[in-house]
Design an enzyme around this catalytic site. Structure first.
Site, PDB file in Angstrom:
ATOM      1  N   ASN A 175       0.867  -1.179   0.000  1.00 61.69           N
ATOM      2  CA  ASN A 175       0.000   0.000   0.000  1.00 61.69           C
ATOM      3  C   ASN A 175       0.902   1.227   0.000  1.00 61.69           C
ATOM      4  O   ASN A 175       1.437   1.609   1.044  1.00 61.69           O
ATOM      5  CB  ASN A 175      -0.893  -0.013   1.256  1.00 61.69           C
ATOM      6  CG  ASN A 175      -1.741   1.246   1.353  1.00 61.69           C
ATOM      7  OD1 ASN A 175      -1.868   1.996   0.376  1.00 61.69           O
ATOM      8  ND2 ASN A 175      -2.315   1.494   2.519  1.00 61.69           N
ATOM      9  N   GLU A 182      -5.694  -4.845  10.708  1.00 66.14           N
ATOM     10  CA  GLU A 182      -4.737  -3.763  10.862  1.00 66.14           C
ATOM     11  C   GLU A 182      -5.017  -3.002  12.152  1.00 66.14           C
ATOM     12  O   GLU A 182      -5.814  -2.047  12.142  1.00 66.14           O
ATOM     13  CB  GLU A 182      -4.862  -2.808   9.675  1.00 66.14           C
ATOM     14  CG  GLU A 182      -4.632  -3.468   8.347  1.00 66.14           C
ATOM     15  CD  GLU A 182      -3.972  -2.513   7.389  1.00 66.14           C
ATOM     16  OE1 GLU A 182      -2.851  -2.807   6.994  1.00 66.14           O
ATOM     17  OE2 GLU A 182      -4.564  -1.472   7.087  1.00 66.14           O
ATOM     18  N   SER A 215       3.157  -1.971  10.533  1.00 64.32           N
ATOM     19  CA  SER A 215       4.611  -1.923  10.756  1.00 64.32           C
ATOM     20  C   SER A 215       5.300  -3.244  10.465  1.00 64.32           C
ATOM     21  O   SER A 215       6.227  -3.654  11.180  1.00 64.32           O
ATOM     22  CB  SER A 215       4.908  -1.456  12.194  1.00 64.32           C
ATOM     23  OG  SER A 215       4.437  -0.140  12.385  1.00 64.32           O
TER      24      SER A 215
HETATM   25  C1  PEP Z   1      -0.889   0.330   6.032  1.00 63.36           C
HETATM   26  O1  PEP Z   1      -0.682   1.163   5.191  1.00 63.36           O
HETATM   27  O2  PEP Z   1      -1.982  -0.177   6.132  1.00 63.36           O
HETATM   28  C2  PEP Z   1       0.208  -0.081   6.907  1.00 63.36           C
HETATM   29  C3  PEP Z   1       0.086  -1.217   7.552  1.00 63.36           C
HETATM   30  O3  PEP Z   1       1.299   0.729   6.989  1.00 63.36           O
HETATM   31  P1  PEP Z   1       2.686   0.393   7.731  1.00 63.36           P
HETATM   32  O4  PEP Z   1       3.176  -0.896   7.175  1.00 63.36           O
HETATM   33  O5  PEP Z   1       3.572   1.550   7.385  1.00 63.36           O
HETATM   34  O6  PEP Z   1       2.397   0.294   9.192  1.00 63.36           O
END
Ligand code: PEP
Length: 248
Positions: free
Chosen positions: A11, A163, A208
């Site tokens: 993403n 998430e 993350s």
């Molecule tokens: C996200 O964009 O949903 C995400 C999980 O970002 P990151 O990996 O930077 O935490």
């Protein structure tokens, strides 16, 4: 051997440029099979810049719940398909929090995506406060029920991404045990709507994820891949994550 093929999703959010498109497509193209399913979700303007290659697919980060018409600034499911997308992220916490997307709109978007032949990646997750108040499972059940209670047939066409909001972009990854516990809950909860679809549903983790922590997450029984923000902008890191997912 795992029955669900891992899925790794990039993403890019509102990041990236033509150089990154070129570097990422070149790096992914030379990875050797077997690979997980790899999906790149760049800003939509870059969808058509990606050369077609068997090693990856393309997706969008959002779409309109409307089919066509006077909706300035919006992009329809059919347009995404025409631009080369096979998947679309729906209900990302940034859409929910920053753009006021509510469960009802998210539910409609999942339906419209499936009707158009796109695979929706439904994002669900709790805030730090909700976790501290031990409301995580309640919040997730609400977000899932909003989509699947009235439309259980959509489950067979979906991916779900867990998430935790406190883990997105913070460097504070959920532990593999924390994530597994929630993924198992999601699968069991959705089984009430369609037991087979819940069994084969890919439930991926986002928050993350890096090349350093992904292996332990992928080793968990109900973690079928990852949705990656920050690390998906680094070609070497993202390629390494994809390579590790194929072995899980
Ligand atoms: C996200 O964009 O949903 C995400 C999980 O970002 P990151 O990996 O930077 O935490």
């Amino acid at each position: 051997m795992r029955q669900r093929k891992p899925l790794v999703v990039a993403n890019w959010k509102m990041n990236g440029n033509s150089d990154l498109v070129q570097q990422m497509s070149e790096a992914l193209s030379v990875l050797n099979q077997p690979l997980p399913d790899i999906l790149i979700c760049p800003p939509v303007i870059f969808l058509s810049h990606f050369p077609k290659h068997a090693n990856y697919k393309l997706g969008a980060q959002n779409m309109s719940e409307q089919l066509v018409g006077a909706f300035t600034g919006e992009i329809s499911a059919d347009m995404l398909r025409a631009a080369g997308a096979s998947h679309v992220i729906i209900g990302h916490s940034e859409r929910r929090a920053l753009y006021g997307e509510l469960d009802a709109v998210i539910s409609q978007k999942v339906k419209v995506a499936v009707d158009a032949g796109l695979t929706p990646i439904l994002c669900v997750g709790e805030t730090q406060q909700q976790r501290e108040e031990e409301k995580t499972l309640q919040v997730l059940a609400r977000q899932l029920d909003a989509v699947y209670a009235a439309q259980p047939h959509l489950l067979a066409h979906s991916v779900v991404s867990y998430e935790p909001i406190w883990a997105i972009g913070t460097g504070q990854t959920a532990t593999p045990q924390q994530a597994q516990q929630v993924h198992q809950f999601i699968r069991q909860h959705l089984a009430q709507y369609d037991a087979h679809a819940a069994d084969v549903l890919r439930i991926i983790y986002g928050g993350s994820v890096t090349a350093a922590n992904c292996e332990a997450l992928f080793a968990e029984a109900d973690i079928d891949g990852a949705l990656i923000g920050g690390a998906s902008l680094k070609v070497a890191d993202f390629s390494a994550i994809c390579t590790m997912a194929k072995d899980s």
